[in-house]
Design a protein around this motif. Structure first.
Motif, PDB file in Angstrom:
ATOM      1  N   PRO A 168      64.381 -53.983-111.024  1.00 50.19           N
ATOM      2  CA  PRO A 168      62.771 -53.588-110.268  1.00 50.19           C
ATOM      3  C   PRO A 168      63.295 -52.251-109.503  1.00 50.19           C
ATOM      4  O   PRO A 168      62.091 -51.483-109.275  1.00 50.19           O
ATOM      5  CB  PRO A 168      62.782 -54.666-109.358  1.00 50.19           C
ATOM      6  CG  PRO A 168      63.659 -55.776-109.623  1.00 50.19           C
ATOM      7  CD  PRO A 168      64.632 -55.589-110.434  1.00 50.19           C
ATOM      8  N   GLN A 169      64.366 -52.026-108.839  1.00 53.99           N
ATOM      9  CA  GLN A 169      64.638 -50.773-108.247  1.00 53.99           C
ATOM     10  C   GLN A 169      64.189 -49.493-108.874  1.00 53.99           C
ATOM     11  O   GLN A 169      64.128 -48.562-108.513  1.00 53.99           O
ATOM     12  CB  GLN A 169      65.890 -50.801-107.632  1.00 53.99           C
ATOM     13  CG  GLN A 169      66.216 -51.762-106.341  1.00 53.99           C
ATOM     14  CD  GLN A 169      66.683 -52.928-106.934  1.00 53.99           C
ATOM     15  OE1 GLN A 169      66.744 -53.251-108.231  1.00 53.99           O
ATOM     16  NE2 GLN A 169      67.448 -53.683-105.982  1.00 53.99           N
ATOM     17  N   ALA A 170      64.510 -49.788-110.505  1.00 53.88           N
ATOM     18  CA  ALA A 170      64.293 -48.480-111.194  1.00 53.88           C
ATOM     19  C   ALA A 170      62.899 -47.888-111.022  1.00 53.88           C
ATOM     20  O   ALA A 170      62.445 -47.056-111.549  1.00 53.88           O
ATOM     21  CB  ALA A 170      64.501 -48.889-112.665  1.00 53.88           C
ATOM     22  N   LEU A 171      62.047 -48.662-110.699  1.00 53.17           N
ATOM     23  CA  LEU A 171      60.673 -48.320-110.532  1.00 53.17           C
ATOM     24  C   LEU A 171      60.502 -46.917-109.573  1.00 53.17           C
ATOM     25  O   LEU A 171      59.515 -46.369-109.577  1.00 53.17           O
ATOM     26  CB  LEU A 171      59.668 -49.309-109.765  1.00 53.17           C
ATOM     27  CG  LEU A 171      59.124 -50.207-110.550  1.00 53.17           C
ATOM     28  CD1 LEU A 171      58.502 -51.568-110.169  1.00 53.17           C
ATOM     29  CD2 LEU A 171      58.052 -49.498-111.699  1.00 53.17           C
ATOM     30  N   VAL A 172      61.463 -46.665-109.025  1.00 57.30           N
ATOM     31  CA  VAL A 172      61.668 -45.342-108.127  1.00 57.30           C
ATOM     32  C   VAL A 172      61.405 -44.223-109.007  1.00 57.30           C
ATOM     33  O   VAL A 172      60.971 -43.249-108.952  1.00 57.30           O
ATOM     34  CB  VAL A 172      62.845 -45.271-107.215  1.00 57.30           C
ATOM     35  CG1 VAL A 172      63.010 -43.869-106.569  1.00 57.30           C
ATOM     36  CG2 VAL A 172      62.913 -46.227-106.234  1.00 57.30           C
ATOM     37  N   LEU A 173      61.826 -44.525-110.411  1.00 57.44           N
ATOM     38  CA  LEU A 173      61.906 -43.454-111.114  1.00 57.44           C
ATOM     39  C   LEU A 173      60.357 -43.326-111.993  1.00 57.44           C
ATOM     40  O   LEU A 173      60.436 -42.587-112.998  1.00 57.44           O
ATOM     41  CB  LEU A 173      63.001 -43.746-112.214  1.00 57.44           C
ATOM     42  CG  LEU A 173      64.496 -43.565-111.703  1.00 57.44           C
ATOM     43  CD1 LEU A 173      65.541 -44.212-112.880  1.00 57.44           C
ATOM     44  CD2 LEU A 173      64.672 -42.216-111.281  1.00 57.44           C
ATOM     45  N   LEU A 174      59.508 -43.691-111.717  1.00 56.80           N
ATOM     46  CA  LEU A 174      58.140 -43.916-112.295  1.00 56.80           C
ATOM     47  C   LEU A 174      57.696 -42.686-112.399  1.00 56.80           C
ATOM     48  O   LEU A 174      57.876 -41.820-111.269  1.00 56.80           O
ATOM     49  CB  LEU A 174      57.258 -44.655-111.508  1.00 56.80           C
ATOM     50  CG  LEU A 174      55.908 -45.042-112.147  1.00 56.80           C
ATOM     51  CD1 LEU A 174      55.995 -45.904-112.963  1.00 56.80           C
ATOM     52  CD2 LEU A 174      54.898 -45.624-110.877  1.00 56.80           C
ATOM     53  N   HIS A 175      57.355 -42.062-113.533  1.00 59.75           N
ATOM     54  CA  HIS A 175      56.636 -40.819-113.748  1.00 59.75           C
ATOM     55  C   HIS A 175      57.972 -39.588-113.821  1.00 59.75           C
ATOM     56  O   HIS A 175      57.607 -38.523-113.692  1.00 59.75           O
ATOM     57  CB  HIS A 175      55.557 -40.501-112.890  1.00 59.75           C
ATOM     58  CG  HIS A 175      54.304 -41.253-113.182  1.00 59.75           C
ATOM     59  ND1 HIS A 175      53.935 -41.051-114.487  1.00 59.75           N
ATOM     60  CD2 HIS A 175      53.679 -41.829-112.397  1.00 59.75           C
ATOM     61  CE1 HIS A 175      52.703 -41.999-114.375  1.00 59.75           C
ATOM     62  NE2 HIS A 175      52.718 -42.300-113.059  1.00 59.75           N
ATOM     63  N   SER A 176      59.059 -39.944-113.799  1.00 63.12           N
ATOM     64  CA  SER A 176      60.316 -39.143-113.632  1.00 63.12           C
ATOM     65  C   SER A 176      60.594 -38.755-115.198  1.00 63.12           C
ATOM     66  O   SER A 176      60.200 -39.231-116.156  1.00 63.12           O
ATOM     67  CB  SER A 176      61.413 -39.844-113.398  1.00 63.12           C
ATOM     68  OG  SER A 176      62.628 -39.200-114.087  1.00 63.12           O
ATOM     69  N   ASP A 226      68.554 -38.400-112.218  1.00 67.98           N
ATOM     70  CA  ASP A 226      67.935 -39.271-112.325  1.00 67.98           C
ATOM     71  C   ASP A 226      68.628 -40.486-113.373  1.00 67.98           C
ATOM     72  O   ASP A 226      68.697 -41.531-113.168  1.00 67.98           O
ATOM     73  CB  ASP A 226      66.490 -39.309-112.900  1.00 67.98           C
ATOM     74  CG  ASP A 226      65.607 -38.684-111.964  1.00 67.98           C
ATOM     75  OD1 ASP A 226      65.928 -38.634-110.741  1.00 67.98           O
ATOM     76  OD2 ASP A 226      64.223 -38.453-112.452  1.00 67.98           O
ATOM     77  N   ILE A 238      71.653 -47.845-110.329  1.00 68.18           N
ATOM     78  CA  ILE A 238      70.886 -48.861-110.294  1.00 68.18           C
ATOM     79  C   ILE A 238      71.075 -50.076-110.972  1.00 68.18           C
ATOM     80  O   ILE A 238      71.259 -51.132-110.844  1.00 68.18           O
ATOM     81  CB  ILE A 238      69.308 -48.756-110.267  1.00 68.18           C
ATOM     82  CG1 ILE A 238      68.710 -47.707-109.361  1.00 68.18           C
ATOM     83  CG2 ILE A 238      68.353 -49.920-110.533  1.00 68.18           C
ATOM     84  CD1 ILE A 238      67.463 -47.104-109.648  1.00 68.18           C
ATOM     85  N   ARG A 252      58.480 -35.860-106.250  1.00 64.40           N
ATOM     86  CA  ARG A 252      57.825 -37.002-107.104  1.00 64.40           C
ATOM     87  C   ARG A 252      57.436 -38.323-106.453  1.00 64.40           C
ATOM     88  O   ARG A 252      56.066 -38.532-106.397  1.00 64.40           O
ATOM     89  CB  ARG A 252      58.485 -37.298-108.200  1.00 64.40           C
ATOM     90  CG  ARG A 252      57.926 -38.304-109.179  1.00 64.40           C
ATOM     91  CD  ARG A 252      58.982 -38.567-110.348  1.00 64.40           C
ATOM     92  NE  ARG A 252      60.378 -38.732-109.961  1.00 64.40           N
ATOM     93  CZ  ARG A 252      60.703 -39.876-109.423  1.00 64.40           C
ATOM     94  NH1 ARG A 252      59.858 -40.927-109.387  1.00 64.40           N
ATOM     95  NH2 ARG A 252      62.021 -40.139-109.181  1.00 64.40           N
ATOM     96  N   MET A 308      55.313 -49.707-107.581  1.00 62.31           N
ATOM     97  CA  MET A 308      56.685 -49.400-107.524  1.00 62.31           C
ATOM     98  C   MET A 308      57.243 -50.371-106.597  1.00 62.31           C
ATOM     99  O   MET A 308      58.503 -50.338-106.367  1.00 62.31           O
ATOM    100  CB  MET A 308      56.930 -48.036-106.710  1.00 62.31           C
ATOM    101  CG  MET A 308      56.440 -46.754-107.518  1.00 62.31           C
ATOM    102  SD  MET A 308      56.381 -45.208-106.522  1.00 62.31           S
ATOM    103  CE  MET A 308      58.043 -44.710-106.434  1.00 62.31           C
ATOM    104  N   THR A 367      61.035 -51.734-103.755  1.00 65.74           N
ATOM    105  CA  THR A 367      61.437 -50.473-103.292  1.00 65.74           C
ATOM    106  C   THR A 367      60.517 -49.492-102.751  1.00 65.74           C
ATOM    107  O   THR A 367      60.630 -48.741-101.835  1.00 65.74           O
ATOM    108  CB  THR A 367      62.557 -49.854-104.405  1.00 65.74           C
ATOM    109  OG1 THR A 367      63.180 -50.847-104.691  1.00 65.74           O
ATOM    110  CG2 THR A 367      63.336 -48.757-103.896  1.00 65.74           C
TER     111      THR A 367
END
Lengths: 430, 266
Positions: free
Chosen positions: A377-385, B177, B184, B209, B222, B225
């Motif tokens: 779930p932490q990977a959501l920080v990369l949303l729209h990356s 990234d 992660i 971003r 999101m 986090t």
């Protein structure tokens, strides 16, 4: 459904007429601040089965009123029945009671008893119509009741958290109840049904609730249709229930960290069709839902259009439109026992050489990123990356990770105009 | 020295304003924003798409145009340096002229279509979000123009410099990234939320971003986090840290480039 609804209503009316006319000396009692009879308590003592009590204006704070005769209660000039934040206002223990045109205010918060503005206990053929409910703990409460009609009420409270608030319309162990055309706002659950069967919830608006707009527990064979569920923890939660029909509703703006348009938890054999899901964090959240069909719905601009857990089996998704959702489908496994067929996905990039309106290459609605996110779930920080977009695109061209089991191999090329269809093709195909 | 900085700045600015590139850049940004706004049906969606522009196009254009200008202007710099002018003022004048003109191009390119969209009554413009988009884009422009000058000043060969610039861009937008994602996945068993926040704040592109996303409805997606991030950035300390990180990313390469420039044997 309309036939059953229209059948139910005249029946209620008929019973009312019979009850009103049958006893030879049916009389009308008037209660008002300047009348001989000034309290409802007196009127209830004087009245007999089949009488009509007309209450003309005024403000009545009489503690807990208990009505055990089948009478018709008519409010003129919106008389107020006040629970003063302490009492249950009106407890009805008789059949055929009708309540029209009152304002009920301030049934008391109680942690032991579910105190309501109007509670029907073991009642048949009750009618609660055209009333207003303001700042009540529970507003309308039906306990072991049947053949009732709750119509055109306006039910507004001021709930702020789950512990200190009750439900707008609460049905427990009841059946054949029609809940039609009500407006319910700011309760814990707008409408709550537990052990309820064969009931219909039609054309209501339910919004701004602390928990759910409409909540089913252990209920069977119910229908809700044409309602609007807005800005609640979940628009509708259907739990441990069977054969629920959900048609032509709008689920919108149920937006927040843990919000859902439609939350399905351990339900079977249900039918979800012709609904619109607009701007919900999650459109449909299905956990352990089996043999449920999702036909001809629009999912527009949701965070997740659908989160379908792998413990849901035998679901069919057909003729749905997916437009502008961040994720179309998310799941927690590469296995799936559901089928996806003939939907329109706006992210589909395939082609249609034979021009039959159906794409020639399958579409896989679970993106690689949504799969990653489901597990990390932490990977959501990369949303729209850009990395994520690149990843998803690469995966779409050379699918390696995305679950092959979740695949629409006949995706529509254009938006499906199901609202113009008289009958859903699925009715016959099934 | 201040007078000299101003003169060089003014010269650079007018020179750039006259150049075809800057105008084309502004028009490109404007057309893309307008296209996203008018062709799409939702201004929020458009904001997300403009965000992609900020993340991918703005850094690249800032780097490449910055480098191109630096090399095209080298002879002029040499000429000025033969005059009794402090070296520092030549450098800072150039940097300011470059950074501000690129920022201006970006700001007008994004703001004008949004303003027109609002003024023509085509829909609601969520100005706080657009404001954040403008702020973040401006900061990213400044960061990458100072990076461009740093690369340019440290390399005489322009092809090499261009290669390095593109590598920098690639590392900050993609490689960083990927490493974060790998982290992660590998460190899943540990409570890493704070680390994830810290690491993404170290990269100006990621920070930009996240700052914009937290302004949009999308923030609810999101998860935990994201909520932590939001809570942190909601505090004064968090906002200060975020802004400080962006400012540091602008100032540190600029100062480093200034030192190289001051000692450079032309």
């Amino acid at each position: 459904m309309w036939s059953s609804l229209s059948a139910a209503f005249p029946r209620g009316l008929l019973v009312a007429l019979v009850l009103a006319l049958a006893p030879a000396g049916a009389k009308t009692l008037t209660v008002c601040p300047s009348c001989p009879v000034r309290t409802l308590k007196e009127a209830f003592a004087l009245a007999e089965d089949g009488d009509t009590v007309v209450v003309d204006g005024g403000h009545y704070a009489e503690g807990n009123l208990v009505l055990d005769k089948s009478i018709v209660l008519l409010g003129k000039n919106l008389p107020v029945l006040d629970g003063e934040g302490k009492y249950e206002i009106l407890t009805v223990k008789a059949d055929g009671v009708q309540i029209r045109g009152f304002e009920f205010r301030g049934s008391g918060v109680n942690f032991i008893k579910d105190q309501a503005a109007v509670k029907m206990v073991d009642a048949e053929h009750c009618v609660i119509e055209n009333n207003r409910f303001v700042n009540n703990f529970f507003a309308i409460y039906l306990e072991k009741s049947r053949h009732c009609m709750i119509r055109n009420n306006r039910i507004v409270s001021n709930a702020e958290n789950e512990n200190y608030s009750g439900n707008g319309i609460h049905l427990w162990n009841s059946f054949d109840v029609d809940i039609v055309g009500n407006y319910v706002a700011r309760h814990r659950d707008g409408i709550y049904l537990e052990f309820v069967r064969d009931s219909r919830i039609v054309n209501n608006v339910s919004e701004d609730h602390v928990r759910y707009g409409l909540h089913f527990m252990f209920s069977e064979d119910n229908l809700f249709r044409g309602n609007v569920f807005r800005r609640s923890g979940a628009g509708v939660a259907v739990m441990y229930s069977k054969r629920t029909r959900m048609e032509e509703n709008r689920f919108e703006y149920n937006w927040g960290g843990a919000s859902y348009g439609l939350l399905l938890k351990d339900i079977n054999d249900s039918d979800i069709r012709r609904n619109v899901f607009f701007k919900n964090t999650v459109g449909i959240y299905a956990d352990g839902s089996n043999r449920t069909s999702v036909y001809a719905n629009d999912f527009v601009q949701n965070g997740y259009a659908m989160r379908i857990f792998a413990n849901s089996m035998g679901m069919i998704f057909m003729y749905n439109n997916f437009l502008g959702n961040t994720f179309d489908v998310a799941t927690n496994s590469t296995e799936s026992y559901n089928s996806y067929l003939k939907n329109y996905w706006d992210k589909y990039e395939g082609y249609d050489l034979d021009k039959n309106g159906i794409g020639d290459v399958p579409y896989r609605p679970v993106s690689l990123f949504s799969l990653v996110v489901e597990n990390y779930p932490q990977a959501l920080v990369l949303l729209h990356s850009p990395l994520v977009q690149f990843m998803d695109r690469a995966e779409r061209i050379f699918p390696v990770f995305s679950p092959k089991a979740i695949e629409d191999d006949q995706p529509f090329m254009f938006r499906i105009l199901w609202s113009e269809w008289k009958n859903l093709p699925s009715d016959t195909e099934r | 020295m201040r007078g000299a900085v101003y003169k060089i700045f003014k010269y650079t600015l007018f020179d750039l304003l006259r150049s075809r590139w800057l105008g084309s850049y502004a028009i490109l940004v404007g057309l893309m924003t307008a296209g996203l706004l008018y062709l799409g049906d939702d201004p929020t969606q458009a904001a997300v798409s403009v965000l992609n522009l900020v993340i991918l196009v703005v850094p690249l254009v800032s780097l490449v145009l910055g480098l191109m200008y630096h090399y095209a202007n080298r002879d002029f710099a040499l000429l000025v340096l033969t005059q009794p002018v402090p070296r520092g003022s030549v450098y800072w004048g150039q940097l300011l002229g470059l950074g501000l003109s690129l920022t201006g191009a970006y700001l007008s390119g994004v703001a004008v279509p949004f303003a027109a969209y609002g003024a023509l009554g085509m829909g609601e413009v969520d100005w706080p979000t657009v404001g954040m988009l403008l702020f973040v884009g401006a900061m990213v422009t400044l960061v990458f123009s100072s990076l461009a000058l740093f690369v340019g000043v440290s390399n005489d060969e322009r092809v090499r410099a261009l290669g390095i610039a593109i590598a920098v861009w690639f590392v900050l937008t993609f490689v960083y990234d990927s490493l974060l994602l790998a982290f992660i996945i590998l460190a899943q068993a540990y409570p890493i939320d704070r680390w994830v926040i810290g690491i993404s704040m170290l990269n100006p592109v990621d920070l930009a971003r996240v700052l914009v996303l937290l302004h949009l409805d999308t923030a609810a997606l999101m998860g935990y986090t994201g909520a932590l991030f939001r809570k942190f950035l909601g505090t004064g300390l968090g906002t200060a840290t975020a802004v400080l990180a962006l400012v540091l990313w602008t100032v540190v390469p600029a100062v480093l480039a200034g030192r190289v420039f001051a000692r450079k044997d032309f």
